[in-house]
Enzyme design. Structure first.
Site, short mmCIF file in Angstrom:
data_model
loop_
_atom_site.label_atom_id
_atom_site.label_comp_id
_atom_site.label_asym_id
_atom_site.label_seq_id
_atom_site.Cartn_x
_atom_site.Cartn_y
_atom_site.Cartn_z
N TYR A 65 0.82 -1.20 0.00
CA TYR A 65 0.00 0.00 0.00
C TYR A 65 0.86 1.26 0.00
CZ TYR A 65 -3.44 -3.46 1.62
OH TYR A 65 -4.24 -4.56 1.76
N HIS A 85 0.26 -12.09 1.57
CA HIS A 85 -0.79 -11.29 0.91
C HIS A 85 -1.48 -12.07 -0.20
CE1 HIS A 85 -1.76 -6.79 -0.03
NE2 HIS A 85 -2.84 -7.52 0.04
N SER A 98 -12.82 -5.38 2.51
CA SER A 98 -13.87 -4.81 1.65
C SER A 98 -15.26 -5.25 2.10
CB SER A 98 -13.63 -5.20 0.18
OG SER A 98 -12.41 -4.69 -0.29
N PRO A 99 -15.58 -5.12 3.39
CA PRO A 99 -16.87 -5.60 3.89
C PRO A 99 -18.05 -4.76 3.42
CG PRO A 99 -15.74 -4.38 5.60
CD PRO A 99 -14.76 -4.52 4.47
N LEU A 100 -17.76 -3.62 2.80
CA LEU A 100 -18.82 -2.78 2.24
C LEU A 100 -18.85 -2.87 0.72
CD1 LEU A 100 -18.35 0.39 4.48
CD2 LEU A 100 -19.87 -1.55 4.85
N GLY A 101 -18.23 -3.91 0.17
CA GLY A 101 -18.20 -4.05 -1.28
C GLY A 101 -17.42 -2.94 -1.95
N ARG A 102 -16.39 -2.46 -1.28
CA ARG A 102 -15.56 -1.33 -1.73
C ARG A 102 -16.39 -0.04 -1.82
NH1 ARG A 102 -10.70 -3.46 -2.90
NH2 ARG A 102 -10.62 -5.61 -3.62
N GLY A 103 -17.35 0.07 -0.92
CA GLY A 103 -18.13 1.31 -0.85
C GLY A 103 -19.46 1.26 -1.57
#
Length: 322
Positions: A55, A128, A207-212
């Site tokens: 990152y 990773h 990404s628990p929000l589906g990447r937003g």
């Protein structure tokens, strides 16, 4: 509120802080704002920060190192190695990457991460991505050497198969497996979650929000890599409007935000699951953390589970393979 024991006596808040977007991928970085979010996170009880050497090409680990020098609080630090970035830029705007799971590389990468973070021991060190040219057993054995040397406390794997989870645990106990998991991406349910539970390995959802994906009218900054993700194309956003409306309806009924609905659903999938939503905004941080205290009813969980089936979702989650 429940906690999750990741390693020995380390209990973490079920909502951690994903730090990737503080360095790249989601638009312009702002170190001052990101540091403020980190400080607020620990004040709210968040005690796991997730990063990787990838990152920002080391920037993210250095930023967390700066936070650690400023703060009297010591969150559980998880970082990763295994993805090697190259200077070539691909047609989709991403950099070319390769995978390395060889012992020499892992040992060297860990030393660099320790220096950037400014710590003597990394709490949780992930591979990773698995190197297709290196057996998972060899990579885990190298990481076990780091445990013996006191360089890392626990071993994690990211985006691996059920078979690889079983094989890795034969070499050394795997504390955590990290994979993408959300209402929008439920592949982990096929066999990875079961493999984790069979090996007493905890599961961390990135990404628990589906990447937003919490509303259809998403405004993306210049340089945001989601501009190249099919699921964020206007056509697919329109096709998924009934799902966005469902999230809105459930949120309104429960006096929650749509992001909180997504996180609450995820945490309801097991007491051994934690999530690491990423944010650079204090408002979103507070909402994410509060989601752990707002369980959904069985009726709402069932409704979401039924409607968010893969064949109901329009658009792929990646333009090219992860």
């Amino acid at each position: 509120m429940r906690t999750i024991t990741l390693h020995e006596d380390i209990a973490i808040h079920p909502i951690g802080l994903g730090c990737m977007g503080m360095s790249e991928f989601y638009g312009q970085k702002d170190d001052h704002r990101s540091l403020a979010v980190m400080h607020s996170a620990v004040e709210l009880g968040v005690n796991m920060f997730d990063t990787a050497d990838l990152y920002g090409d080391g920037h993210n680990e250095s930023l967390i190192g700066q936070f650690l020098r400023q703060s009297s609080q010591r969150p559980f630090i998880a970082t990763k190695c295994g993805i090697v970035r190259h200077p070539e830029i691909l047609p989709d705007g991403n950099f070319r990457r390769s995978y390395n799971g060889q012992k020499e590389y892992i040992i060297s990468a860990c030393e660099k991460s320790l220096k950037r973070l400014g710590v003597e021991t990394i709490d949780l060190y992930y591979l990773h991505r698995r190197d297709p040219d290196t057996p998972i057993e060899e990579s885990v054995d190298a990481m076990a050497t780091l445990v013996q040397q006191g360089k890392i406390r626990a071993i994690g794997l990211s985006e691996v198969t059920a078979d690889e989870i079983h094989r890795a645990n034969q070499v050394h106990p795997i504390a955590c497996v990290q994979s993408e998991y959300s209402l929008w991406s439920r592949q982990a349910e096929q066999n990875v979650l079961a493999a984790c539970r069979a090996n007493q390995t905890r599961f961390i959802a990135f990404s628990p929000l589906g990447r937003g994906l919490v509303k259809s009218d998403i405004a993306l900054e210049s340089g945001d890599f989601r501009q190249n993700i099919p699921r964020f194309d206007a056509h697919h956003l329109n096709q998924n409007e009934p799902l966005f409306q469902l999230l809105s309806d459930v949120a309104e009924r429960n006096k929650m935000t749509t992001a909180q609905v997504c996180l609450s659903w995820l945490l309801a999938q097991g007491d051994d699951i934690a999530a690491i939503p990423g944010t650079r905004h204090l408002t979103y941080l507070k909402q994410n953390v509060a989601a752990a205290q707002h369980p959904l009813s069985e009726a709402d969980l069932s409704l979401l589970d039924h409607q968010f089936q893969p064949n109901n979702i329009s658009g792929d989650k990646y333009l090219t393979p992860a």
